[in-house]
Motif scaffolding. Structure first.
Motif, PDB file in Angstrom:
ATOM      1  N   UNK A 215      17.126  12.907  38.262  1.00  0.00           N
ATOM      2  CA  UNK A 215      16.957  14.370  38.076  1.00  0.00           C
ATOM      3  C   UNK A 215      18.188  15.133  38.037  1.00  0.00           C
ATOM      4  N   UNK A 216      19.313  14.777  38.689  1.00  0.00           N
ATOM      5  CA  UNK A 216      20.633  15.306  39.149  1.00  0.00           C
ATOM      6  C   UNK A 216      21.540  14.269  39.163  1.00  0.00           C
ATOM      7  N   UNK A 217      22.777  14.691  38.668  1.00  0.00           N
ATOM      8  CA  UNK A 217      23.830  13.966  38.920  1.00  0.00           C
ATOM      9  C   UNK A 217      25.262  14.646  39.279  1.00  0.00           C
ATOM     10  N   UNK A 218      25.983  14.013  40.373  1.00  0.00           N
ATOM     11  CA  UNK A 218      27.175  14.444  40.676  1.00  0.00           C
ATOM     12  C   UNK A 218      28.241  13.541  40.107  1.00  0.00           C
ATOM     13  N   UNK A 219      29.324  14.115  39.428  1.00  0.00           N
ATOM     14  CA  UNK A 219      30.391  13.358  39.000  1.00  0.00           C
ATOM     15  C   UNK A 219      31.599  13.528  39.982  1.00  0.00           C
ATOM     16  N   UNK A 220      32.259  12.458  40.255  1.00  0.00           N
ATOM     17  CA  UNK A 220      33.328  12.395  41.107  1.00  0.00           C
ATOM     18  C   UNK A 220      34.500  11.859  40.419  1.00  0.00           C
ATOM     19  N   UNK A 221      35.453  12.496  40.776  1.00  0.00           N
ATOM     20  CA  UNK A 221      36.984  11.696  40.186  1.00  0.00           C
ATOM     21  C   UNK A 221      38.025  12.112  41.439  1.00  0.00           C
ATOM     22  N   UNK A 222      38.648  10.912  41.961  1.00  0.00           N
ATOM     23  CA  UNK A 222      39.640  10.839  42.897  1.00  0.00           C
ATOM     24  C   UNK A 222      39.119  11.331  44.308  1.00  0.00           C
ATOM     25  N   UNK A 223      37.873  11.088  44.634  1.00  0.00           N
ATOM     26  CA  UNK A 223      37.127  11.545  45.954  1.00  0.00           C
ATOM     27  C   UNK A 223      36.513  12.887  45.874  1.00  0.00           C
ATOM     28  N   UNK A 224      36.731  13.881  44.793  1.00  0.00           N
ATOM     29  CA  UNK A 224      36.324  15.112  44.871  1.00  0.00           C
ATOM     30  C   UNK A 224      35.281  15.167  43.795  1.00  0.00           C
ATOM     31  N   UNK A 225      34.251  16.199  44.077  1.00  0.00           N
ATOM     32  CA  UNK A 225      33.227  16.613  42.952  1.00  0.00           C
ATOM     33  C   UNK A 225      33.675  17.295  41.810  1.00  0.00           C
ATOM     34  N   UNK A 226      33.454  16.807  40.604  1.00  0.00           N
ATOM     35  CA  UNK A 226      33.861  17.391  39.313  1.00  0.00           C
ATOM     36  C   UNK A 226      32.778  18.449  38.967  1.00  0.00           C
ATOM     37  N   UNK A 227      31.532  18.177  38.793  1.00  0.00           N
ATOM     38  CA  UNK A 227      30.278  18.894  38.621  1.00  0.00           C
ATOM     39  C   UNK A 227      29.002  18.318  39.133  1.00  0.00           C
ATOM     40  N   UNK A 228      28.042  19.284  39.297  1.00  0.00           N
ATOM     41  CA  UNK A 228      26.790  18.564  39.565  1.00  0.00           C
ATOM     42  C   UNK A 228      25.924  19.384  38.677  1.00  0.00           C
ATOM     43  N   UNK A 229      24.686  18.369  38.274  1.00  0.00           N
ATOM     44  CA  UNK A 229      23.822  19.090  37.357  1.00  0.00           C
ATOM     45  C   UNK A 229      22.918  18.285  36.979  1.00  0.00           C
TER      46      UNK A 229
END
Length: 493
Positions: A215-229
């Motif tokens: 339903x939703x996804x959180x994209x990570x890179x190098x341990x941090x959130x990029x975007x959620x939606x």
């Protein structure tokens, strides 16, 4: 709008941080997960997804932050206590009791924590049978795990996870090792957990399957959130595409017709590989002409490393691998390398307590002294930093310098075919540029044939004459890099 929207969060993660010494694997991660929602964590290899999940589940102790289940902070508690509060965990690798049947494995998961109930009553058996049917194991309920196909082992892990009727199910790599048809079945099974009102959080390298499910996804890179939606919006996010794809795609392919050999130098035909019961390659066929640069692109877990290890003689397989008209099946990895197929692995495999020069000399030990010095001079022209560092211990080099050394050692063997597995993994942009220039120099000035495996298509394509896309253990596309950029690249994620 999903049914979960507007509901109060069942799980609240706030400021989750996990450090390993000086490395911050997860940094200030925050998100909510609601009842009846499927939530995904995605990101390239090393982005911190699995560490975040393990920190939530208590397998790793968070350095900082809060993990609130229905308002109760569980951060730092041991995993068995967290499980009692309503968490179910599906691990990537199956861990059944091999001497017990499927039914008995589920019954063990149902037993009270005190284990006072040593003999199962009828209600316990009935409950275990119902769970087995719930996940599609009713036909194998009396069999033992070693006799089961891989997909049924994964079903057994799901059964054990939901045995205690958890509020929240965490699933690590649900699609790893499954066929495309099995991915569809498992996706439906996970959706049914949501329909029962459970919250589901999952991590998987198969981005397309995750995106189609959550339903939703959180994209990570190098341990941090990029975007959620929503998945479709996250997949279009420029930063997300950049960390997966690397940037603007450029191409400069030579047509396949420009290579003179009528019979390709390397031919891989209908190769299949299994790791135990998990299928890592399924009827994969590729060919590479002499002097050609071929890129095999695919997301992490697609099978690139398995393909290269197979060609190098490191894995058993069905099908055929032929080089210069000779079948490589009966050859040892050492003989394959001496024959000119030289593999530079993703893990580099340097001798850390030996100097740069000593590592390079190992690669050139088969050469006469004069030939070795000539090859070394050529290599130092290709990678000048190695000449400056030749007296330095390999383990003290930066990641980028170690990658250059690994490639350099492979080149000292004077390969006819150079296999490069994920050479850009974890490297800074300035190092990527240096590697890119070195590859282009190889392409323009030497007869070396290169087979390159990469997730970063903007590194792989500028040097490629042809491209294969490896997805979920199968080749799903073949063509020129320009055609990839115009058509297949849009669907790469």
């Amino acid at each position: 709008m999903s049914a979960a929207e507007g509901k109060a969060p069942i799980l609240q993660v706030r400021g989750l941080t996990k450090r390993f010494g000086g490395l911050t694997a997860v940094k200030n991660l925050s998100f909510d997960l609601r009842e009846g929602e499927i939530f995904g964590l995605i990101g390239p290899n090393g982005s911190g997804k699995s560490t975040a999940m393990k920190s939530i589940m208590g397998i790793e102790r968070p350095t900082a932050g809060n993990v609130l289940l229905d308002g109760e902070d569980l951060a730092g508690k041991p995993s068995h206590e967290i499980a009692r509060r309503g968490f179910g965990m599906v691990f990537q690798h199956s861990r059944p009791l091999n001497r017990q049947t499927v039914l008995e494995n589920i019954m063990v998961a149902l037993l009270p924590d005190s284990l006072f109930k040593l003999f199962a009553d009828r209600a316990l058996v009935d409950r275990a049978r119902w769970i087995a049917e719930r996940v599609g194991l009713e036909k194998v309920i009396d069999r033992k795990p070693p006799t089961l196909p891989f997909a049924d082992l994964r079903r057994l892990e799901l059964a054990k996870a939901i045995a205690r009727d958890p509020k929240l199910v965490l699933v690590d790599e649900p699609f790893a090792g499954l066929t495309s048809a099995e991915v569809g079945v498992f996706s439906d099974l996970i959706r049914s957990f949501r329909d029962e009102g459970r919250a589901v959080m999952l991590v998987d390298h198969n981005v397309k399957s995750v995106a189609a499910l959550v339903d939703r996804v959180l994209a990570m890179y190098l341990g941090e959130e990029i975007v959620t939606g929503r998945a479709e919006d996250v997949m279009k996010n420029e930063t997300v595409r950049r960390v997966y794809l690397g940037g603007t795609i450029q191409t400069s392919a030579r047509p396949e017709s420009s290579f003179a050999d009528k019979q390709p130098l390397l031919q891989v035909e209908n190769v299949s590989v299994h790791y135990g019961k998990a299928q890592a390659l399924e009827n994969v066929s590729i060919h590479v002409h002499e002097g050609e640069f071929v890129s095999v692109v695919g997301l992490n877990g697609a099978g690139k490393t398995t393909l290269f290890n197979t060609i190098s003689g490191l894995l058993p397989y069905t099908g055929s691998v032929v080089c210069s008209g000779e079948n490589l099946r009966s050859r040892s990895p050492a003989k394959i390398a001496r024959g000119g197929v030289v593999h530079c692995p993703e893990t580099r495999e340097l001798f850390g307590e030996m100097t740069v020069r000593e590592n390079l000399d190992l690669g050139g030990q088969h050469l006469e002294r004069a030939a070795q010095e000539k090859q070394l001079a050529w290599l130092f022209d290709l990678f000048p930093i190695l000449k400056q560092r030749q007296g330095q211990m390999a383990q003290t080099l930066s990641g980028g310098e170690q990658q250059m050394l690994a490639i350099g050692r492979a080149l000292m063997m004077q390969p006819r075919i150079l296999i490069l597995d994920e050479p850009t993994l974890g490297l800074a942009p300035i190092i990527l540029e240096q590697l890119s220039k070195a590859l282009e120099k190889l392409r323009q000035t030497t007869p070396i044939t290169v087979l390159l495996g990469e997730q970063n298509v903007t590194f792989a394509l500028p040097h490629a004459d042809r491209v294969y896309v490896l997805e979920h253990a199968r080749i799903v596309w073949e063509g020129g890099p320009k055609e990839f950029a115009e058509t297949a690249g849009a669907n790469f994620l």
